[in-house]
Design an enzyme around this catalytic site. Structure first.
Site, PDB file in Angstrom:
ATOM      1  N   ARG A 173       7.864  -9.670  34.384  1.00 52.64           N
ATOM      2  CA  ARG A 173       7.242  -9.487  33.480  1.00 52.64           C
ATOM      3  C   ARG A 173       5.776  -9.904  34.030  1.00 52.64           C
ATOM      4  O   ARG A 173       5.155  -9.867  33.135  1.00 52.64           O
ATOM      5  CB  ARG A 173       7.830  -9.645  32.033  1.00 52.64           C
ATOM      6  CG  ARG A 173       9.277 -10.027  32.047  1.00 52.64           C
ATOM      7  CD  ARG A 173       9.313  -9.526  30.510  1.00 52.64           C
ATOM      8  NE  ARG A 173      10.306  -8.274  30.320  1.00 52.64           N
ATOM      9  CZ  ARG A 173      11.656  -8.439  29.604  1.00 52.64           C
ATOM     10  NH1 ARG A 173      10.434  -9.338  27.405  1.00 52.64           N
ATOM     11  NH2 ARG A 173      12.012  -7.560  29.101  1.00 52.64           N
TER      12      ARG A 173
ATOM     13  N   ASP B  13       4.525  -7.904  13.367  1.00 55.88           N
ATOM     14  CA  ASP B  13       5.261  -7.965  15.099  1.00 55.88           C
ATOM     15  C   ASP B  13       4.280  -9.496  15.192  1.00 55.88           C
ATOM     16  O   ASP B  13       3.004  -9.223  15.488  1.00 55.88           O
ATOM     17  CB  ASP B  13       5.286  -6.940  15.798  1.00 55.88           C
ATOM     18  CG  ASP B  13       5.615  -6.833  17.268  1.00 55.88           C
ATOM     19  OD1 ASP B  13       7.119  -6.330  17.120  1.00 55.88           O
ATOM     20  OD2 ASP B  13       5.588  -7.548  18.239  1.00 55.88           O
TER      21      ASP B  13
END
Length: 276
Positions: A36, A146
């Site tokens: 990632r 978020d």
């Protein structure tokens, strides 16, 4: 990342990530971190995870920090995920809330990612109002939050590619609630988008600015946190709920403890929690 991740560097990165956003990595997730962060490390010309942690420590409010947290956050979602929470909303919660008040309804979609959950809620409420004239006259207010500004920007646009549209959305709802654009993408219609707003929020931070809600969807995010942090978040989520309001968790999540704050309600299928 040209060097292997040492146990010390991995431990330091895990500590950074937990403090930054609450995510607890397991002992053997080095491969996940490597995959990632590969692009970020290449772009930033960082040779090791330890060097990255050093830079993050020196500049705790830098764009690099936001990029790293964003990369390590799972933004997987789909329309009407798990199905039964939305059935419970339509068949149990909305009728109950409409009896208490016809004025309006407020819902918080925590960890809303690219917006599918928030817009799914808006569609369910619209369907209910069409079938039950006069209910919720003040309409719907959904607040989607978020930690990632990137996914929130996508959510605010209300525009989705065909691949994203096909995940959980029926043809009937696609026809009713989306307009096809010249690009081939689909955009949420204004009547569904109008009652939904998106705000950036780290669940570790204060919820004081959110106001009070009738329902909170906090799904598929607590699984990444420690038991102590889960308890803290759910205690503070309770503070955002009106008395008798409802908390809906993910299919693999449960509310362990906090009996003074929540009452468990079995819906068959599904479990929800009523705020005391």
């Amino acid at each position: 990342m040209s060097k292997l991740i040492t146990p010390n560097d991995y431990g330091r990165f895990c500590e950074f990530l937990q403090k930054a956003c609450g995510i607890v990595l397991g002992e053997n997730k080095q491969y996940l971190v490597q995959s990632r962060l590969r692009k970020i490390l290449s772009d930033e010309k960082v040779d090791s995870l330890g060097e990255l942690v050093d830079r993050l420590t020196r500049s705790p409010r830098s764009p690099l920090r936001e990029a790293v947290v964003d990369a390590m956050t799972t933004n997987e979602t789909l329309w009407f995920r798990d199905t039964h929470p939305f059935r419970i909303l339509a068949e149990r919660l909305l009728p109950e809330l409409s009896e208490k008040s016809t004025q309006g309804i407020r819902v918080w979609s925590a960890a809303s990612s690219t917006g599918q959950e928030a817009y799914s809620i808006s569609m369910v409420v619209d369907e209910y109002r069409r079938k039950n004239a006069g209910t919720f006259r003040a309409g719907l207010s959904v607040v989607g939050t978020d930690i990632s500004q990137r996914v929130l920007d996508g959510a605010r646009s209300g525009e989705y590619e065909m691949l994203a549209i096909g995940r959980g959305l029926s043809n009937e709802r696609l026809d009713a609630y989306f307009a096809k654009l010249p690009s081939g993408n689909f955009k949420v219609r204004p009547e569904i988008q109008r009652g939904v707003e998106f705000r950036q929020l780290n669940l570790l931070e204060s919820y004081a600015g959110l106001g009070k809600f009738d329902i909170v969807f906090c799904r598929n995010v607590l699984i990444y946190f420690s038991p102590e942090l889960k308890k803290d978040i759910l205690t503070r989520v309770h503070g955002t709920l009106r008395t008798g309001g409802y908390l809906i968790l993910g299919a693999s999540e449960s509310l362990n403890g906090l009996p003074d704050l929540y009452e468990m309600i079995h819906c068959n299928p599904g479990i929800i929690y009523r705020a005391k």
